[in-house]
Design a protein around this motif. Structure first.
Motif, PDB file in Angstrom:
ATOM      1  N   ALA B  62       0.839  -1.193   0.000  1.00 54.34           N
ATOM      2  CA  ALA B  62       0.000   0.000   0.000  1.00 54.34           C
ATOM      3  C   ALA B  62       0.870   1.237   0.000  1.00 54.34           C
ATOM      4  O   ALA B  62       1.912   1.281   0.636  1.00 54.34           O
ATOM      5  N   LEU B  63       0.432   2.259  -0.761  1.00 57.29           N
ATOM      6  CA  LEU B  63       1.095   3.567  -0.728  1.00 57.29           C
ATOM      7  C   LEU B  63       0.159   4.515  -0.001  1.00 57.29           C
ATOM      8  O   LEU B  63      -0.997   4.681  -0.409  1.00 57.29           O
ATOM      9  N   ILE B  64       0.648   5.087   1.125  1.00 57.64           N
ATOM     10  CA  ILE B  64      -0.191   6.035   1.844  1.00 57.64           C
ATOM     11  C   ILE B  64       0.529   7.378   1.952  1.00 57.64           C
ATOM     12  O   ILE B  64       1.728   7.475   1.688  1.00 57.64           O
ATOM     13  N   THR B 226       0.538  -9.695  -7.674  1.00 60.20           N
ATOM     14  CA  THR B 226       1.226  -8.641  -6.948  1.00 60.20           C
ATOM     15  C   THR B 226       0.346  -7.417  -7.047  1.00 60.20           C
ATOM     16  O   THR B 226      -0.037  -7.018  -8.152  1.00 60.20           O
ATOM     17  N   VAL B 227      -0.006  -6.821  -5.903  1.00 58.14           N
ATOM     18  CA  VAL B 227      -0.897  -5.678  -5.935  1.00 58.14           C
ATOM     19  C   VAL B 227      -0.173  -4.471  -5.359  1.00 58.14           C
ATOM     20  O   VAL B 227       0.434  -4.552  -4.296  1.00 58.14           O
ATOM     21  N   LEU B 228      -0.234  -3.366  -6.113  1.00 53.40           N
ATOM     22  CA  LEU B 228       0.283  -2.094  -5.598  1.00 53.40           C
ATOM     23  C   LEU B 228      -0.928  -1.172  -5.515  1.00 53.40           C
ATOM     24  O   LEU B 228      -1.584  -0.894  -6.513  1.00 53.40           O
ATOM     25  N   ILE B 229      -1.265  -0.747  -4.275  1.00 52.05           N
ATOM     26  CA  ILE B 229      -2.511  -0.012  -4.102  1.00 52.05           C
ATOM     27  C   ILE B 229      -2.246   1.326  -3.434  1.00 52.05           C
ATOM     28  O   ILE B 229      -1.504   1.416  -2.463  1.00 52.05           O
ATOM     29  N   ALA B 245       4.022   1.815   2.360  1.00 53.74           N
ATOM     30  CA  ALA B 245       5.006   2.868   2.142  1.00 53.74           C
ATOM     31  C   ALA B 245       4.344   4.193   2.447  1.00 53.74           C
ATOM     32  O   ALA B 245       3.258   4.482   1.941  1.00 53.74           O
ATOM     33  N   PHE B 246       4.995   4.992   3.291  1.00 55.15           N
ATOM     34  CA  PHE B 246       4.459   6.314   3.630  1.00 55.15           C
ATOM     35  C   PHE B 246       5.208   7.354   2.815  1.00 55.15           C
ATOM     36  O   PHE B 246       6.440   7.420   2.839  1.00 55.15           O
ATOM     37  N   MET B 247       4.467   8.165   2.081  1.00 54.01           N
ATOM     38  CA  MET B 247       5.100   9.182   1.250  1.00 54.01           C
ATOM     39  C   MET B 247       4.689  10.552   1.724  1.00 54.01           C
ATOM     40  O   MET B 247       3.590  10.754   2.255  1.00 54.01           O
ATOM     41  N   TYR B 248       5.592  11.532   1.522  1.00 54.79           N
ATOM     42  CA  TYR B 248       5.265  12.896   1.912  1.00 54.79           C
ATOM     43  C   TYR B 248       5.996  13.848   0.962  1.00 54.79           C
ATOM     44  O   TYR B 248       7.218  13.741   0.785  1.00 54.79           O
TER      45      TYR B 248
END
Lengths: 566, 279
Positions: B62-64, B226-229, B245-248
């Motif tokens: 997950a991308l958050i 494979t899932v990228l969400i 993964a935490f993005m900023y």
């Protein structure tokens, strides 16, 4: 509630504007005015167009100066007496009318008297004060004729081979109706022979001659091939002239058979005229006809109008060639304009890079929509007919060029369709661009996400989805093209075309041009006026029908694509 | 491990270079996709800053991050959807199974066929349910009716919607409800057996019940894909994913196993974000 009231009070006179009611009324009434004008216009055309063919009653007036005038009453109005009115009447009558002359105002009626070949007038104005007696004679008949204006009068005698066969109105009427149908069917047969059989032979002869010339141009004048072709042409010519003689013989026999019958008619003022029965298109006695037979006359006139050729400088008869020409030309135009317009819009919306060039092109296209249509006509004539047409003739019709007989180097239905396609191109491009830009980007992305190429996305997703919008553009283009007249005058529409335009180079008749021609170029404008209204009605109906078909198609597609998603 | 209390938010605001904090657990995964020194500019504006990450095979990642942090941009860079935007420039590379994605010789269309993508708003095509599902095969030129039908049924079953639509495959897909449409889009995305399934906030336009169904479905897809969400919804990331993964502001801040990110984040900012105190 109280808030609203205080707000109103606080704002004083401005409150009304604040709440917008005056604007609602203003915009609403402007819309109502527009709708009323359109409806009024349509109702007027509909009434005038529909009532033209209804058989009117015939009235006979006896006047103080012993003249008798009979015909259809068209206008009744009051008018101001001109200086020296009644001056052509005897002094006694003038004395009698003195109070009216002094008064200066009077009533008058306009009677359509017909009988141009006897009286020299189409219409007569009668002052109401001159009428001594007015009647609706039972046997006063209205007769439409093939080559002359209508005739109003009494059947007096039926003549066969120069011998009076029966006399009296009723007897003549009965005798006429015994032979009328067969005479008319013989006439139809004769016309078909003249038009088709003779026409085909003429075409055959021309083709053979052109072939011989072509051979001459290719192989030289003294070559064996040319000699052979000339021989072939001579023999074809001999055969064709023999065939023509046979057909002409048939036509003569039909003519002879028909010329046996004559009907002697008497006008209201006692003049008589012998009219060949073959000349009669339709005869009816409106004063003794009931509603049923009047309806019959009405319908038969509509039928003739829709299916027959025009007569007498287009002011009588039908408009079938014009209807056919308009529909074929419009369809041809649509076939040209839609693919070109859609392809151009696709490139501009989907492929072209945004920038000053694209904006310039877009502005140019929008300006194209504002160019006066006659300019397209001039372009069509100057470029399409004289340059493209000339090239086509030089390439494919060398023999015709040699004989100075242009085939495509003149106006014709194909070139007219091309010219109008150019004229309506901006409509299609603009509508298509709008439809393409209305396709949600999410759909395009979805397709790309599946690994579709650009063209696959356009073909499978974008185009189907924008089809309703493209159809809207097509409808607009068709309506515009069907009603356009000015450019057609230069590129192929004619007053009278001998044949239906089944050949792309043929000249054609067109409803819009027909209306123009009837309104301004007919020697008897009052007689042509009803025809103008009926033709206008037909043109409006035709455009409406084309639109309704396209709108239904669009709605069907819309249902498929625009279901609410949530 | 003690939390690093130094604020990365402040560091970025001060214009300092910040690195990514990547958990040890990611060192020994089997990567299917790797992002290498990836930068992306929209015109003058830089949207992604030197991203480096690996996506483990057959797992859900997950991308958050808060709005505008570049998570969707990163996702769309994987199948080069950003190519469609004229002003986008990139540097760095990504690799799918070791093959470069941004090499000039790569056929973008073939590349996209190897991935499936699900968008924020359900975007079924204006055609029948059947045609929607087999669209990826149709554009590859598949005409065998039996094969199309087989793929359609298999995909719809995997997307857990087969029982609802099996009797109306010929009906227009636009007549379905929003949740059904999104599951149809998932069926379409997996119809061509993609190596990676990209999901861009797949539930953001759906009601809670439909969201629940989609989450369940994502969970079931684990192990086969494979899932990228990308998600806005912290609970969703916590419930459905294996790695987070935490993005900023265009930077990858912290990346590790979901349980660690949510219960024991190494960075103070990550903790603040996942607990809802900032972002």
């Amino acid at each position: 509630m109280s808030d609203t009231q205080s707000a109103k009070k606080g704002l004083g006179g401005a409150a009304l504007f604040y709440y917008g009611e005056p604007m609602v009324w203003l915009t609403g009434s402007a819309l109502v005015l527009c709708v009323l004008m359109i409806l009024g216009f349509l109702a007027y055309i509909l009434w005038m167009g529909m009532s033209t063919f209804w058989p009117r009653d015939l009235t006979e007036y006896q006047l103080k100066n012993n003249a008798v005038i009979s015909g259809e009453v068209h206008i009744e109005e009051s008018y101001e007496l001109p200086e020296g009115a009644f001056g052509n009447l005897s002094t006694e009558i003038q004395k009698e009318l003195q109070p009216i002359i002094t008064n200066g105002n009077s009533d008058r009626i306009m009677v359509r008297t017909c009988n141009y070949d006897v009286s020299g007038t189409h219409f007569d104005w009668i002052d109401a004060n001159l009428i001594t007696k007015q009647s609706d004679p039972e046997w006063l008949c209205f007769m439409e004729r093939l080559s002359k204006k209508p005739f109003i009068g009494y059947p007096q005698a039926f003549v066969i081979d120069g011998q009076v066969s029966v006399e009296g109105s009723k007897e003549t009427w009965d005798a006429l109706h015994k032979v009328l149908a067969e005479v008319q069917s013989r006439f139809k047969k004769r016309r078909a022979l003249e038009k088709h059989a003779l026409g085909d032979l003429r075409h055959e002869e021309t083709d053979a001659r052109m072939y011989a010339i072509e051979v001459m141009l290719e192989s030289g004048e003294d070559s064996a091939e040319h000699k052979a072709a000339l021989d072939a042409y001579e023999s074809a010519k001999a055969r064709i002239s023999k065939d023509s003689q046979v057909i002409l013989g048939e036509i003569d026999a039909l003519k002879l058979e028909n010329s046996k019958y004559q009907i002697r008619m008497q006008t209201g003022d006692g003049k008589t005229l012998e009219i060949p029965v073959a000349e009669i298109v339709r005869i009816y006695a409106p004063n003794r006809a009931g509603l049923f037979s009047k309806t019959g006359v009405y319908l038969s006139r509509w039928w003739e109008f829709l299916t027959d050729d025009p007569r007498q400088a287009n002011s009588q008869g039908g408009i079938w060639p014009a209807l056919f020409g308009t529909v074929v030309m419009t369809l041809l135009m649509t076939m040209f304009v839609v693919p070109f317009g859609v392809i151009a819009a696709l490139y501009m919306r989907e492929y072209a890079k945004k920038g000053p060039l694209l904006s310039t092109v877009r502005i140019a296209i929008n300006n194209l929509a504002g160019v006066p249509s006659i300019v397209f006509g001039v372009f069509g004539l100057g470029f399409i007919c004289y340059i493209v047409g000339d090239w086509v003739d030089q390439t494919f019709y060398p023999a015709h060029v040699h004989e100075a007989l242009p085939v495509f180097k003149k106006g014709g239905i194909l070139w007219a369709a091309c010219t109008l396609a150019l004229l309506t191109l901006p409509v299609v491009i603009v509508a298509t661009e709008e439809a393409l830009s209305a396709v949600p980007n999410s759909m395009r992305e979805g397709s790309y996400g599946c690994g579709a190429s650009k063209w696959q996305t356009i073909w499978r997703i974008v185009l189907p989805r924008s089809l309703p919008g493209i159809l809207t553009g097509t409808i607009l283009a068709m309506a515009r093209g069907a009603g356009e007249v000015a450019p057609l005058m230069l590129v192929g529409a004619v007053k009278m075309a001998a044949e239906l335009p089944t050949d792309p180079s043929a000249s054609f008749m067109h409803l819009g041009f027909h209306i123009y021609d009837l309104s301004y170029h007919s020697q008897d404008s009052e007689a042509a006026k009803p025809m103008v209204f009926t033709t206008t009605l037909l043109l409006i109906v035709m455009v409406a029908v084309l639109n309704i078909i396209a709108i239904r198609l669009r709605n069907k597609l819309n249902k498929r694509f625009n279901i609410q998603t949530f | 491990m003690p939390q690093d209390t130094k604020s990365i938010v402040k560091a970025i605001a001060n214009g300092e270079e910040v690195g990514s904090h990547i958990h040890k657990a990611l060192d020994d995964v089997d990567p299917i996709l790797s992002v290498e020194n990836f930068n992306l500019h929209y015109g003058e504006k830089q949207a992604l800053f030197n991203n480096n990450m690996v996506i483990p095979s057959m797992q859900i990642t997950a991308l958050i991050g808060p709005s505008g942090c570049g998570k969707s941009t990163l996702l769309r860079s994987v199948n080069r959807m950003n190519d469609l935007i004229d002003i986008v420039r990139i540097s760095g590379d990504m690799k799918l199974n070791g093959e470069s994605i941004y090499d000039p010789n790569v056929d973008v269309i073939e590349l996209r066929k190897r991935m499936g993508m699900v968008f924020q708003k359900p975007n079924p095509f204006p055609m029948s349910i059947f045609e929607n599902v087999v669209y990826p095969l149709r554009i590859s030129g598949e005409r065998n009716k039996a094969r199309l039908e087989e793929v359609c049924e298999r995909s719809l079953r995997k997307a857990a919607i087969w029982d609802e639509v099996k009797d109306r495959l010929d009906e227009n897909a636009l007549g379905m409800s929003g949740g059904q449409q999104q599951r149809l889009c998932i069926a379409r995305a997996i119809a061509s057996d993609p190596e990676v399934l990209l999901m861009d906030e797949p539930c953001s336009a759906l009601d809670p019940i439909a969201t629940g169904k989609i989450e369940e479905l994502i969970h079931e897809l684990k192990g086969s894909y494979t899932v990228l969400i990308v998600t806005h919804n912290m609970q969703q990331a916590a419930r459905a994913s294996d790695f987070t993964a935490f993005m900023y502001l265009g930077r990858l801040i912290e990346y590790g196993p979901t349980s660690d990110i949510f219960t024991n984040p190494h960075l103070h900012d990550t903790g603040e974000y996942v607990s809802g105190r900032f972002g």
